[in-house]
Write an enzyme that holds these catalytic residues in place. Structure first.
Site, short mmCIF file in Angstrom:
data_model
loop_
_atom_site.label_atom_id
_atom_site.label_comp_id
_atom_site.label_asym_id
_atom_site.label_seq_id
_atom_site.Cartn_x
_atom_site.Cartn_y
_atom_site.Cartn_z
N ARG A 1 45.67 56.19 34.65
CA ARG A 1 45.66 55.41 35.93
C ARG A 1 47.08 56.62 36.91
O ARG A 1 47.22 56.23 37.64
CB ARG A 1 46.04 54.56 36.36
CG ARG A 1 44.28 53.61 37.04
CD ARG A 1 44.45 52.83 36.97
NE ARG A 1 43.38 51.95 36.33
CZ ARG A 1 42.16 51.07 37.11
NH1 ARG A 1 42.25 50.67 38.33
NH2 ARG A 1 41.32 50.48 35.69
N ARG B 1 31.43 41.90 44.44
CA ARG B 1 31.00 42.24 43.58
C ARG B 1 30.62 40.80 43.17
O ARG B 1 31.74 39.50 43.06
CB ARG B 1 32.02 43.03 42.50
CG ARG B 1 31.86 42.37 41.15
CD ARG B 1 33.10 44.06 40.82
NE ARG B 1 33.91 43.94 41.15
CZ ARG B 1 34.64 44.97 41.06
NH1 ARG B 1 34.69 45.34 39.30
NH2 ARG B 1 36.33 44.64 40.76
N ARG C 1 36.14 38.58 40.78
CA ARG C 1 36.92 38.53 40.40
C ARG C 1 38.80 38.22 40.85
O ARG C 1 38.44 38.22 42.66
CB ARG C 1 37.26 39.64 39.79
CG ARG C 1 36.69 40.11 38.56
CD ARG C 1 36.86 41.67 38.32
NE ARG C 1 38.01 42.03 38.25
CZ ARG C 1 37.79 44.26 38.81
NH1 ARG C 1 36.68 44.41 37.72
NH2 ARG C 1 38.73 45.20 38.89
N ARG D 1 44.59 47.94 46.00
CA ARG D 1 44.42 48.46 45.06
C ARG D 1 44.33 49.83 45.41
O ARG D 1 44.49 50.66 44.77
CB ARG D 1 43.17 47.82 44.20
CG ARG D 1 43.92 46.61 42.94
CD ARG D 1 42.78 45.58 43.48
NE ARG D 1 41.59 46.72 42.58
CZ ARG D 1 40.16 45.73 42.49
NH1 ARG D 1 39.88 44.03 43.28
NH2 ARG D 1 39.21 46.13 41.53
N LYS E 1 32.29 52.98 37.84
CA LYS E 1 32.71 53.48 37.10
C LYS E 1 32.80 52.28 36.05
O LYS E 1 31.59 53.10 35.20
CB LYS E 1 34.37 53.63 36.86
CG LYS E 1 35.47 54.46 37.60
CD LYS E 1 36.51 54.50 37.94
CE LYS E 1 37.66 53.03 37.54
NZ LYS E 1 37.61 52.83 38.83
P1 AP5 Z 1 31.79 48.61 39.56
O1 AP5 Z 1 31.08 49.17 38.49
O2 AP5 Z 1 32.54 47.02 38.46
O3 AP5 Z 1 33.16 49.51 39.90
P2 AP5 Z 1 34.35 50.27 39.47
O4 AP5 Z 1 34.40 51.15 39.35
O5 AP5 Z 1 34.20 49.85 37.19
O6 AP5 Z 1 35.74 48.93 39.61
P3 AP5 Z 1 36.49 47.95 39.37
O7 AP5 Z 1 36.69 46.99 40.74
O8 AP5 Z 1 36.47 47.35 37.74
O9 AP5 Z 1 38.01 49.16 38.96
P4 AP5 Z 1 39.22 49.23 38.82
O10 AP5 Z 1 39.66 50.25 38.64
O11 AP5 Z 1 39.42 48.61 40.25
O12 AP5 Z 1 39.14 47.65 38.27
P5 AP5 Z 1 39.91 47.70 36.18
O13 AP5 Z 1 38.91 46.44 35.89
O14 AP5 Z 1 39.67 48.79 36.03
O15 AP5 Z 1 31.19 48.53 40.56
C1 AP5 Z 1 31.51 48.18 41.51
C2 AP5 Z 1 29.99 46.86 42.30
O16 AP5 Z 1 29.40 47.18 43.60
C3 AP5 Z 1 29.67 45.85 41.70
O17 AP5 Z 1 29.45 44.91 42.51
C4 AP5 Z 1 28.53 46.92 41.28
O18 AP5 Z 1 27.59 45.89 41.05
C5 AP5 Z 1 28.32 47.48 42.69
N1 AP5 Z 1 27.97 49.02 42.74
C6 AP5 Z 1 27.56 49.75 41.27
N2 AP5 Z 1 27.29 50.73 41.91
C7 AP5 Z 1 26.10 50.89 42.85
C8 AP5 Z 1 25.94 51.41 44.01
N3 AP5 Z 1 26.11 52.87 43.45
N4 AP5 Z 1 25.35 50.94 44.57
C9 AP5 Z 1 25.37 49.77 45.17
N5 AP5 Z 1 26.34 48.91 44.17
C10 AP5 Z 1 27.18 49.24 43.32
O19 AP5 Z 1 41.24 47.09 36.14
C11 AP5 Z 1 41.53 45.93 37.31
C12 AP5 Z 1 43.32 45.99 37.42
O20 AP5 Z 1 43.94 46.14 35.59
C13 AP5 Z 1 44.08 47.13 38.07
O21 AP5 Z 1 44.28 46.88 39.28
C14 AP5 Z 1 45.57 47.12 37.63
O22 AP5 Z 1 45.83 46.37 37.53
C15 AP5 Z 1 44.92 46.31 36.01
N6 AP5 Z 1 44.51 47.98 34.86
C16 AP5 Z 1 44.10 49.01 34.60
N7 AP5 Z 1 43.78 49.88 34.10
C17 AP5 Z 1 45.33 50.33 34.00
C18 AP5 Z 1 45.91 51.14 33.97
N8 AP5 Z 1 45.37 51.90 32.81
N9 AP5 Z 1 46.95 51.26 33.92
C19 AP5 Z 1 47.85 50.05 35.26
N10 AP5 Z 1 47.00 49.27 35.21
C20 AP5 Z 1 45.92 49.28 34.85
#
Ligand code: AP5
Length: 219
Positions: free
Chosen positions: A88, A127, A160, A171, A13
């Site tokens: 979410r 990552r 991270r 997660r 994402k």
């Molecule tokens: P990346 O683009 O980083 O993936 P992502 O989907 O953004 O993953 P996140 O882990 O950031 O999502 P998340 O939803 O768990 O975390 P968030 O920060 O929102 O890609 C992942 C990896 O793959 C990278 O290394 C990239 O280089 C690689 N990659 C990408 N595309 C690729 C491809 N096509 N081929 C190969 N490799 C590829 O949230 C963190 C925490 O915050 C949550 O766990 C929660 O505790 C809290 N939080 C955030 N928002 C909320 C909410 N709305 N409600 C409650 N808690 C929340």
């Protein structure tokens, strides 16, 4: 245009959203980035949220919704926005509907990035992120030019806290229990567009552009 980027942790994402936001000239609002920044600043809210996210748990709805309410009211959202990682839960989705209605806006669509658990774990464990500018890399699939150094700003890359095996497992459980119901929520409202998140980033981005109508073909 108001788009939601939905999908399990590690589906890409953030990677796709950064590129799309730059092309569309709109902000990408990542609640995860906001929490990490608040924690780095040592704010009370940031440290409270860190207790949840570092253990792989979702932050409580009232905290997240309050943060997003303030962010959506900022002037840079006027011409459109991408929501990365919000909503979410079903209560968050209901709250977003009300927030947008209060602002006189509509949700344009939801992009759901679909990927199997094995590849999600592989992507999250490899990552590396830049704490200074939030750029994201993967040690094998998307490595930086110089190991451990951010191409964009020269910052030192880190792993991270929630990309450790125990947090990743938690997660994925949280996603299945609390976020997956949003797929039918938005499908029933005619908003859901599923994107296969398995191909290489450029191929996924071509599909993303089609889905948001940037190639002229519309949704
Ligand atoms: P990346 O683009 O980083 O993936 P992502 O989907 O953004 O993953 P996140 O882990 O950031 O999502 P998340 O939803 O768990 O975390 P968030 O920060 O929102 O890609 C992942 C990896 O793959 C990278 O290394 C990239 O280089 C690689 N990659 C990408 N595309 C690729 C491809 N096509 N081929 C190969 N490799 C590829 O949230 C963190 C925490 O915050 C949550 O766990 C929660 O505790 C809290 N939080 C955030 N928002 C909320 C909410 N709305 N409600 C409650 N808690 C929340």
């Amino acid at each position: 245009m108001v788009f939601i980027l939905l999908g399990p942790p590690g589906a890409g994402k953030g990677t796709q959203g950064s590129r799309l936001a730059a092309e569309m000239g709109v902000p990408k609002i990542s609640t995860g980035d906001m929490f990490r920044e608040l924690a780095a600043q040592g704010t009370e809210l940031g440290l409270k949220a860190k207790g949840y996210w570092s253990a792989g748990q979702l932050v409580p709805d009232d905290i997240v919704i309050g943060l997003v309410r303030e962010r959506l009211a900022m002037p840079d959202c006027d011409k459109g926005l991408l929501l990365d990682g919000f909503p979410r839960t079903v209560p968050q989705a209901d709250a977003l509907g009300s927030l947008l209605a209060d602002l006189g806006r509509d949700l344009t669509g939801v992009l759901d990035f679909a990927l199997n658990d094995e590849e999600l774990v592989n992507r999250l464990s490899g990552r590396r992120t830049c704490p200074k500018c939030t750029a994201t890399y993967h040690v094998v699939a998307m490595p930086p030019r110089q190991a451990g150094i951010c191409d964009a700003c020269g910052g030192e890359l880190i792993q991270r806290a929630d990309d450790q095996p125990e947090s990743i497992r938690k997660r994925l459980q949280e996603y299945a229990a609390k976020t997956e119901p949003l797929l039918s929520y938005y499908r029933e409202r005619g908003k859901l567009h599923t994107v296969d998140a398995a191909p290489k980033p450029d191929a996924i981005y071509a599909e993303v552009r089609r889905a948001v109508g940037l190639d002229g073909a519309g949704k």
